[in-house]
Design a protein around this motif. Structure first.
Motif, mmCIF file in Angstrom:
data_model
loop_
_atom_site.group_PDB
_atom_site.id
_atom_site.type_symbol
_atom_site.label_atom_id
_atom_site.label_comp_id
_atom_site.label_asym_id
_atom_site.label_seq_id
_atom_site.Cartn_x
_atom_site.Cartn_y
_atom_site.Cartn_z
ATOM 1 N N TYR A 134 14.266 -23.459 -21.640
ATOM 2 C CA TYR A 134 13.886 -24.828 -21.958
ATOM 3 C C TYR A 134 14.938 -25.493 -22.835
ATOM 4 N N PHE A 135 15.365 -24.793 -23.900
ATOM 5 C CA PHE A 135 16.335 -25.403 -24.803
ATOM 6 C C PHE A 135 17.704 -25.525 -24.144
ATOM 7 N N ALA A 136 18.045 -24.583 -23.272
ATOM 8 C CA ALA A 136 19.312 -24.688 -22.549
ATOM 9 C C ALA A 136 19.326 -25.969 -21.718
ATOM 10 N N TYR A 137 18.235 -26.216 -20.970
ATOM 11 C CA TYR A 137 18.156 -27.424 -20.156
ATOM 12 C C TYR A 137 18.218 -28.668 -21.032
ATOM 13 N N LEU A 138 17.496 -28.629 -22.148
ATOM 14 C CA LEU A 138 17.409 -29.811 -23.000
ATOM 15 C C LEU A 138 18.786 -30.134 -23.585
ATOM 16 N N ASN A 139 19.513 -29.103 -24.025
ATOM 17 C CA ASN A 139 20.882 -29.315 -24.522
ATOM 18 C C ASN A 139 21.769 -29.878 -23.426
ATOM 19 N N LEU A 140 21.648 -29.322 -22.232
ATOM 20 C CA LEU A 140 22.464 -29.789 -21.115
ATOM 21 C C LEU A 140 22.178 -31.258 -20.829
ATOM 22 N N PHE A 141 20.902 -31.613 -20.920
ATOM 23 C CA PHE A 141 20.549 -33.011 -20.691
ATOM 24 C C PHE A 141 21.265 -33.923 -21.685
ATOM 25 N N VAL A 142 21.236 -33.554 -22.954
ATOM 26 C CA VAL A 142 21.871 -34.413 -23.963
ATOM 27 C C VAL A 142 23.364 -34.526 -23.685
#
Lengths: 98, 659
Positions: B124-132
């Protein structure tokens, strides 16, 4: 020796050889017809050697040597075939077909 | 402190990328290392926010009139097409990076609490960082292709996060829907890029916008086509009619994702794009009218649907669609500052509303989990009276509700009022804008009503969660309420960013954005109206908002509600609105089914099975087999036949040689 009649005889002999190979079924006869063609060529060599030099006569000896070797190998093959199939009729020897 | 060179701008997007790489590695190797994941995930965002703040401070010191462009490497050197990987920082991008990293950091923090018990925490956090990371590339890109990379990247992350719980078919379908609908918009973006390239021979923002006024006649066909195709891209990404349908379904994702991606940042990319390309839209009256018109229609249309939804997140989703419509009215009118202002304030109060709803869902979910009950934790009919159990969440969500309704002096009042004021002023020149303004006012009334309805049904009246569940209801942990408080403060104070002259303010944001918007403003000057008219508009807007809130209090009876599983089916107009005007069904009938039929009956059964498989694949095999059969007929095995063929061959060769 006249050139024209010699070449004519040679052509007739060669044509007879071709016709024999094309028309006959017996492997021995076809083999003999091949020899006939070789000898027709030999005759051409000899006839033309009178005008064009000695090389044609020498070549005849090569052809004879090859023909003799061919006769040896060819007859041996035919013997081998005959032992297997009891025939040398080429129409009966047709296993290698598509 | 010595000023850092702004060419270090790449650090801002690079930080979340590092977070993605580290968290992605952890997700693959040590998914249980939640502490490390939290530190990396939130830490990189906080650092990115600090870096962005430093960059913006330096930009404010220089305050250049043209964007600062930093070319890092040649990306696509292909003949006439020369594209560099270049980032640019200007006043518009500065606003965006602060919102993206700031609100992003808060939501990352909230996620630590919200997703705590999730097995896929690291993923989840990997995706969220990638989004930013991609969002920052989108707003910092110095040319269309770099922006497009970010544009596609955020779409990818949106897809991944909507389908985060992909074990359930409905979530995977929602992700797929978002992805496919966005492809239609991307087609528009691409066509616009091709048109721009054929006209200018470059895709750099600076060159294109500098040359545009000389290259196009105002209202010309090409510039109108470019703006309309660009706006098609915006309708996909920013969920406007006709491509808004993916956003409500996107609520299947985790709630912080809805707050960050589907309310505060990604969906505003379209508004940012229109503001960025303001020069082109100023040159095309039709293009900007379409932007404002579609925005106004979407604002009103989505607000009607929000009136009758029961799922708390769906109400907020339609509310987001509606508010995005307001932003498009702003930028379509040429009031770029107003549009961007609403983008910023909306990021604050909508993020607050979503995180608040996340906190509510979290509580209800835990209550049902504790008693092993299988009920819908997002249905407002299963809530009620939660203000007694979660006072912080309730108070903060009330602030956001008043802000979105447009009650002064909260941030939403200023931004929404400015958009409506600009639309009304434009109406004095182009009367069709009066219609857009009226739709905006009607949408404002509905907004106040449905938001009050949400608050009443969720937090007031009797509790309907269940007898045994009630004792498990409790306020969220501080890691979740903390970001809510910060967003609450921003929601209250955000209006100070751009208090107009009318109220004695200095319109800070408007002046800040002037270097970016000045060219577009020269081509399409803003219309001024008398102060008295403005006061009347403000009074009217506040009155409308108050009417909506009071109306909701008078008309709605939370006491009469029953839990979702006991509720009777809805009828009549309520059912029509609850079913979202049957738009999904309509699209299914006129687009999805015909496409499916065409694919199955024509492309599969005829083109694929008959032509490709039958004629081409099997046909090639059959042809070679036939040729082989012909060839094999020659191989009789009879020496006589071979000799005949041999003689024929020799005669042919001799004949050819002799002749």
């Amino acid at each position: 020796m006249l050139l024209g009649p010699s070449l004519a005889v040679s052509a007739v002999l060669f044509a007879l050889g071709v016709a024999g190979v094309l028309l006959r079924r017996n492997a021995i006869v076809i083999f003999m017809c091949v020899e006939l063609m070789l000898n027709a060529v030999n005759l051409t060599f000899v006839a033309l050697a009178q005008q064009l030099g000695i090389a044609g006569q020498i070549f005849v000896f090569f052809v004879m040597a090859v023909a003799a070797a061919e006769a040896g190998v060819g007859l041996a093959i035919m013997l081998a075939i005959y032992r297997h199939r009891h025939t040398v009729n080429l129409q009966d020897i047709n296993l290698l077909k598509g | 402190m010595p000023a850092l060179p702004l060419s270090l701008l790449w650090v801002v997007p690079a930080l979340p990328l590092v977070g993605f790489v580290v968290n992605g590695t952890l997700a693959l190797t040590r998914p249980a290392a939640k502490r490390a994941v939290s530190i990396v995930g939130v830490g990189t965002l906080v650092l990115a926010f600090a870096a962005a703040a430093l960059a913006v401070a330096e930009l404010a010191r220089q305050h250049p009139t043209a964007p600062l462009v930093f070319r890092y490497w040649e990306w696509i050197p292909a003949g006439d097409l020369q594209v560099a990987f270049a980032l640019q920082l200007d006043q518009l991008a500065a606003v965006m990076i602060l919102v993206v990293t700031g609100v992003g950091a808060l939501i990352h923090g909230f996620s630590v609490g919200y997703m705590h018990e999730e097995p896929g925490y690291a993923r989840y956090f990997a995706y969220l960082n990638l989004f930013v990371f991609f969002m920052l590339i989108l707003v910092l890109g110095a040319n269309f292709p770099v922006m497009f990379v970010g544009w596609e990247g955020v779409g990818l992350c949106s897809y991944l996060l909507i389908g985060f719980w992909f074990n359930e078919q409905v979530n995977a379908d929602a992700g797929k829907k978002a992805f496919i609908v966005n492809r239609i918009g991307d087609f528009g973006f691409l066509v616009a890029m091709f048109l721009i390239f054929t006209r200018f021979g470059t895709l750099d923002f600076a060159t294109v916008f500098a040359k545009a006024p000389a290259a196009f006649l105002p209202g010309g066909a090409v510039v109108t086509a470019i703006t309309l195709f660009l706006f098609l891209g915006c309708t996909g990404k920013s969920a406007q009619i006709p491509l808004y349908i993916w956003l409500p379904d996107a609520m299947q994702g985790p709630t912080p994702v809805s707050a960050l991606i589907h309310a505060a940042t990604m969906v505003t990319a379209g508004v940012y794009l229109v503001a960025r390309c303001g020069v082109l839209f100023a040159l095309s009256p039709l293009g900007s009218a379409v932007v404002a018109g579609v925005g106004a229609l979407t604002a009103l249309f989505a607000a009607t649907i929000a009136l009758k939804q029961w799922d708390i997140k769906r109400v907020l989703a339609y509310s987001t669609v509606s508010q995005l419509g307001y932003m498009f009215v702003g930028v379509g009118t040429g009031a770029y500052a107003a549009g961007m202002f609403h983008l910023v304030t909306h990021a604050f109060f909508k993020a607050l509303l979503f995180l608040g709803s996340g906190s509510v869902i979290h509580a209800i979910h835990h209550a049902y989990h504790a008693t092993h009950t299988h009920e819908d934790a997002q249905d407002m009919r299963n809530m009620g009276g939660l203000a007694r159990y979660m006072p912080w969440t309730a108070a903060l969500m009330w602030i956001a509700t008043l802000a979105i309704a447009g009650i002064p002096p909260l941030s939403g009042f200023f931004s929404k009022d400015e958009i409506l004021g600009a639309a009304f002023a434009e109406g004095t020149v182009r009367p069709v804008w009066y219609v857009f303004w009226a739709m905006g006012i009607a949408a404002a009334l509905l907004t106040a009503f449905y938001m009050t309805r949400l608050m009443l049904y969720t937090f007031h009246g009797p509790n309907r969660t269940g007898e045994r569940e009630r004792e498990h209801l409790h306020e969220a942990p501080p890691v979740m309420t903390g970001p809510l408080v910060v967003l609450g403060v921003l929601t209250v104070m955000g209006g100070a960013l751009n208090v107009p002259d009318l109220f004695g303010g200095n319109a800070f944001l408007e002046h800040w954005l002037e270097p970016v918007t000045s060219l577009a403003q020269r081509l399409h000057p803003a219309v001024e109206v008398a102060h008295a008219t403005e006061w009347a508009l403000v009074a009217g807007a506040v009155l409308i908002a108050a009417l909506g809130i009071v109306g909701a209090f008078r008309l709605l009876k939370p006491e009469a509600l029953v839990p979702a599983r006991l509720a009777p089916p809805q009828t009549g107009l309520a059912r029509f609105l609850w079913k979202k005007w049957y738009v999904d069904e309509l699209y299914d009938a006129i687009i999805v089914r015909p496409v499916m039929w065409l694919s199955r009956e024509v492309f599969w059964k005829i083109v694929d099975q008959r032509i490709v498989d039958g004629l081409l694949v099997n046909g090639t095999a059959a042809a070679s087999r036939a040729l082989g059969w012909l060839g094999s007929r020659l191989q009789t095995g009879e020496v006589g036949v071979y000799v005949v063929l041999f003689v024929i061959g020799v005669l042919a060769v001799v004949g050819a040689v002799v002749r």
